[in-house]
Motif scaffolding. Structure first.
Motif, PDB file in Angstrom:
ATOM      1  N   ARG A   1       0.843  -1.201   0.000  1.00  0.00           N
ATOM      2  CA  ARG A   1       0.000   0.000   0.000  1.00  0.00           C
ATOM      3  C   ARG A   1       0.875   1.246   0.000  1.00  0.00           C
ATOM      4  O   ARG A   1       1.761   1.404   0.851  1.00  0.00           O
ATOM      5  N   ALA A   2       0.637   2.127  -0.949  1.00  0.00           N
ATOM      6  CA  ALA A   2       1.375   3.396  -0.996  1.00  0.00           C
ATOM      7  C   ALA A   2       0.985   4.271   0.187  1.00  0.00           C
ATOM      8  O   ALA A   2      -0.171   4.290   0.618  1.00  0.00           O
ATOM      9  N   ASP A   3       1.953   5.007   0.708  1.00  0.00           N
ATOM     10  CA  ASP A   3       1.688   5.886   1.851  1.00  0.00           C
ATOM     11  C   ASP A   3       0.886   7.115   1.465  1.00  0.00           C
ATOM     12  O   ASP A   3       0.191   7.707   2.295  1.00  0.00           O
ATOM     13  N   ALA A   4       1.015   7.504   0.210  1.00  0.00           N
ATOM     14  CA  ALA A   4       0.352   8.713  -0.272  1.00  0.00           C
ATOM     15  C   ALA A   4       0.155   8.571  -1.775  1.00  0.00           C
ATOM     16  O   ALA A   4       0.798   7.729  -2.416  1.00  0.00           O
ATOM     17  N   PRO A   5      -0.708   9.372  -2.362  1.00  0.00           N
ATOM     18  CA  PRO A   5      -0.877   9.319  -3.821  1.00  0.00           C
ATOM     19  C   PRO A   5       0.422   9.655  -4.534  1.00  0.00           C
ATOM     20  O   PRO A   5       1.279  10.364  -3.998  1.00  0.00           O
ATOM     21  N   PHE A   6       0.582   9.163  -5.744  1.00  0.00           N
ATOM     22  CA  PHE A   6       1.705   9.552  -6.594  1.00  0.00           C
ATOM     23  C   PHE A   6       1.357  10.917  -7.182  1.00  0.00           C
ATOM     24  O   PHE A   6       0.329  11.077  -7.838  1.00  0.00           O
ATOM     25  N   THR A   7       2.199  11.902  -6.958  1.00  0.00           N
ATOM     26  CA  THR A   7       1.934  13.252  -7.450  1.00  0.00           C
ATOM     27  C   THR A   7       3.223  13.864  -7.987  1.00  0.00           C
ATOM     28  O   THR A   7       4.332  13.427  -7.643  1.00  0.00           O
ATOM     29  N   PRO A   8       3.101  14.905  -8.817  1.00  0.00           N
ATOM     30  CA  PRO A   8       4.298  15.627  -9.229  1.00  0.00           C
ATOM     31  C   PRO A   8       5.028  16.246  -8.038  1.00  0.00           C
ATOM     32  O   PRO A   8       6.251  16.363  -8.038  1.00  0.00           O
ATOM     33  N   ALA A   9       4.266  16.631  -7.012  1.00  0.00           N
ATOM     34  CA  ALA A   9       4.881  17.279  -5.849  1.00  0.00           C
ATOM     35  C   ALA A   9       5.849  16.349  -5.125  1.00  0.00           C
ATOM     36  O   ALA A   9       6.876  16.795  -4.607  1.00  0.00           O
ATOM     37  N   ASN A  10       5.529  15.049  -5.077  1.00  0.00           N
ATOM     38  CA  ASN A  10       6.456  14.126  -4.410  1.00  0.00           C
ATOM     39  C   ASN A  10       7.376  13.408  -5.395  1.00  0.00           C
ATOM     40  O   ASN A  10       8.056  12.440  -5.047  1.00  0.00           O
ATOM     41  N   GLY A  11       7.370  13.886  -6.652  1.00  0.00           N
ATOM     42  CA  GLY A  11       8.292  13.359  -7.651  1.00  0.00           C
ATOM     43  C   GLY A  11       7.929  11.982  -8.171  1.00  0.00           C
ATOM     44  O   GLY A  11       8.781  11.285  -8.729  1.00  0.00           O
ATOM     45  N   GLN A  12       6.656  11.583  -8.024  1.00  0.00           N
ATOM     46  CA  GLN A  12       6.247  10.239  -8.433  1.00  0.00           C
ATOM     47  C   GLN A  12       5.248  10.235  -9.586  1.00  0.00           C
ATOM     48  O   GLN A  12       4.767   9.176  -9.984  1.00  0.00           O
ATOM     49  N   LEU A  13       4.971  11.402 -10.167  1.00  0.00           N
ATOM     50  CA  LEU A  13       4.011  11.500 -11.259  1.00  0.00           C
ATOM     51  C   LEU A  13       4.374  12.693 -12.125  1.00  0.00           C
ATOM     52  O   LEU A  13       4.815  13.727 -11.620  1.00  0.00           O
ATOM     53  N   THR A  14       4.193  12.554 -13.440  1.00  0.00           N
ATOM     54  CA  THR A  14       4.379  13.701 -14.314  1.00  0.00           C
ATOM     55  C   THR A  14       3.147  14.587 -14.251  1.00  0.00           C
ATOM     56  O   THR A  14       2.105  14.197 -13.716  1.00  0.00           O
ATOM     57  N   ALA A  15       3.253  15.772 -14.828  1.00  0.00           N
ATOM     58  CA  ALA A  15       2.123  16.704 -14.803  1.00  0.00           C
ATOM     59  C   ALA A  15       0.920  16.173 -15.571  1.00  0.00           C
ATOM     60  O   ALA A  15      -0.208  16.580 -15.320  1.00  0.00           O
ATOM     61  N   THR A  16       1.147  15.264 -16.524  1.00  0.00           N
ATOM     62  CA  THR A  16       0.036  14.713 -17.307  1.00  0.00           C
ATOM     63  C   THR A  16      -0.453  13.377 -16.774  1.00  0.00           C
ATOM     64  O   THR A  16      -1.297  12.731 -17.395  1.00  0.00           O
ATOM     65  N   GLY A  17       0.084  12.938 -15.628  1.00  0.00           N
ATOM     66  CA  GLY A  17      -0.457  11.752 -14.989  1.00  0.00           C
ATOM     67  C   GLY A  17       0.292  10.457 -15.212  1.00  0.00           C
ATOM     68  O   GLY A  17      -0.199   9.390 -14.845  1.00  0.00           O
ATOM     69  N   LYS A  18       1.473  10.518 -15.789  1.00  0.00           N
ATOM     70  CA  LYS A  18       2.258   9.296 -15.995  1.00  0.00           C
ATOM     71  C   LYS A  18       3.112   9.016 -14.758  1.00  0.00           C
ATOM     72  O   LYS A  18       3.767   9.914 -14.234  1.00  0.00           O
ATOM     73  N   PRO A  19       3.131   7.769 -14.277  1.00  0.00           N
ATOM     74  CA  PRO A  19       3.931   7.465 -13.086  1.00  0.00           C
ATOM     75  C   PRO A  19       5.424   7.508 -13.376  1.00  0.00           C
ATOM     76  O   PRO A  19       5.874   7.071 -14.445  1.00  0.00           O
TER      77      PRO A  19
END
Length: 509
Positions: free
Chosen positions: A466-484
């Protein structure tokens, strides 16, 4: 004024001068007024000898006016996402050679200058479309703007492997895409397209602003916070729903993450029907057929598309007149398609970009761009994206797995918020999953138990964390267009992923 968008703007201003062209949160701009604003701003750009305009603004009619004015002035625009880091912003402003910057965020720009040891910019005030903006000269050490002569846009990628790359686009290339989109989206005069993405993103500019204005529609461009967006990934679903209802939006462009949250809200009766909405274009990242079907079942008319900055945005699109869920849509008529021996998608045609800024290799050979995507074209002309060439992993048993394929199947269920699959050189596959709020581990186990039998044994997800938090650009785990960003996600959960393999008696079944 030259070019498709400018021609259509003038036509609508003459034929329907009082029709609304831009709808802001606090004012409307008619087609006649828009044409006048664009003409005045273009004259100002020429007087200031602006060859490349840097644009750093929230969504607002003023941002649209500035973008359009560069076309009228024969200048180039570099519209930069406000969520870029200071380093990315500084790099882009130097790299594109912007000899002037317009912003509604002077303090942010001052911080960017300060962080890079430059003197604070000397701002001048300018009013566009009723909004006060701030103007300053370009950053020190910028590229010679003459290098971008003949270009209409320099659009920066999200910079997944370092600083963002600037893709160079001509006006003819952009116009070609808009011309192909018009009969598919079928926007009519008087309809409303609501911007639910930053106007600084090429997809929203081309398929949103330009397509809406060419069709004679009203382009609703409210501040991002008012439509429920914050930063690069924050989403307030009630605010987005309220905006769609208040504006009576007919058309909107979205990402898979936003569509999933809207569908979930409708399924849980947390959002009322939106009867005016007839077209939701979805792109920017992989979309599962199950998500599109879920959306349609709850009255959200979603149509998947596929595009690349290097092709001036949209390449394929499903539409009311031709829809095949599970595909990325039919190839637009101007696009040339070919495939490398290993299945990599190659694209060309009049919308092909003109290369990158600086000395970055373009990836163009023989007039075709190597996309890095693996795809198949069916007999009816629908494109099916199967994964990213660089993301394929080979299991310990020598089986090739495209993680995007498995992720699409798993994410079909509404319990799954986000999922990323791993398995390179391993005896079975694992996943890092962020379930929707309120979902228990048992709910995820149920989803995997249902999905795994539909997959070959080598592609199944045997264990997950289970991920601790969503994947987001802010935490460096997602691009701005939603790619992991797979490497970043793996690094964040490396210990827990390794622990899943501690029992080497487990199998991939």
């Amino acid at each position: 004024m030259a070019g498709l968008i400018m021609e259509r703007l003038q036509e609508h201003a003459a034929a329907r001068p009082d029709a609304v062209a831009l709808r802001g949160a606090d004012q409307d701009v008619t087609y006649a007024a828009l044409a006048a604003h664009v003409d005045t701003t273009a004259r100002w750009l020429r007087e200031e000898r602006v060859a490349v305009l840097g644009l750093v603004t929230d969504n607002h009619p003023a941002a649209a006016i500035a973008d359009l004015a560069t076309q009228a002035a024969g200048a180039c625009v570099a519209s930069l996402p406000p969520f870029f880091s200071d380093s990315q912003m500084w790099h882009a402003l130097r790299d594109c050679g912007a000899d002037g910057v317009l912003t509604d965020q002077p303090q942010r720009l001052e911080a960017v200058f300060r962080a890079n040891g430059a003197p604070a910019p000397a701002f001048k005030s300018i009013t566009l479309g009723g909004k006060a903006l701030h103007w300053c000269e370009g950053v020190p050490g910028r590229r010679d703007p003459a290098a971008l002569k003949g270009m209409a846009k320099v659009t920066y990628t999200s910079g997944t492997t370092g600083q963002p790359k600037g893709a160079l686009l001509t006006q003819d290339a952009v116009d070609t895409v808009v011309r192909s989109l018009l009969p598919l989206i079928e926007t009519r005069p008087g309809e409303r397209h609501m911007a639910a993405l930053p106007l600084s993103l090429l997809l929203e500019t081309v398929a949103g602003l330009y397509a809406a204005l060419c069709a004679g529609a009203a382009y609703v461009v409210w501040p991002l916070a008012k439509v429920g967006l914050s930063g690069s990934s924050g989403l307030n679903v009630p605010a987005l729903v309220a905006a769609l209802l208040e504006t009576e939006a007919n058309v909107v462009i979205s990402t898979p993450v936003v569509l999933r949250m809207l569908a979930l809200a409708r399924e849980m009766n947390a959002a009322p029907p939106m009867p005016a909405l007839r077209f939701i274009g979805v792109g920017g990242a992989a979309v599962s057929a199950g998500l599109v079907e879920r959306a349609h079942r709850v009255g959200l008319p979603a149509f998947e598309g596929y595009g690349l900055t290097e092709m001036s945005s949209v390449v394929t699109l499903n539409s009311p007149s031709g829809n095949r869920p599970g595909s990325a849509g039919k190839v637009l008529p101007h696009v040339r398609v070919a495939f490398a021996p290993d299945g990599e998608l190659l694209l060309g045609g009049p919308s092909l970009f003109s290369g990158y800024t600086g000395d970055v290799a373009s990836g163009i050979e023989g007039g075709m761009y190597a996309t890095g995507d693996l795809a198949q074209l069916d007999a009816d002309g629908y494109l099916h994206i199967t994964g990213r060439k660089k993301n394929i992993f080979i299991t310990a048993f020598g089986r090739n797995v495209s993680p995007e394929w498995v992720e699409r199947e798993v994410s079909t269920d509404r319990v799954i918020g986000q999922v990323v699959v791993f398995g390179e050189a391993k005896p079975f596959n694992t996943a890092v999953i962020f379930p929707v709020p309120g979902a228990a581990d048992a709910d995820v186990d149920r989803v995997l138990a249902a999905v795994n039998p539909t997959l070959p044994d080598y592609a199944r997800v045997s264990r997950w964390v289970r991920a601790d938090a969503p994947f987001t650009p802010a935490n460096g785990q997602l691009t701005a267009t939603g790619k992991p960003l797979r490497n970043s996600i793996h690094a964040a959960y490396a210990e827990r992923i390794s622990a899943l393999y501690a029992d080497d008696t487990a199998t991939g079944g």
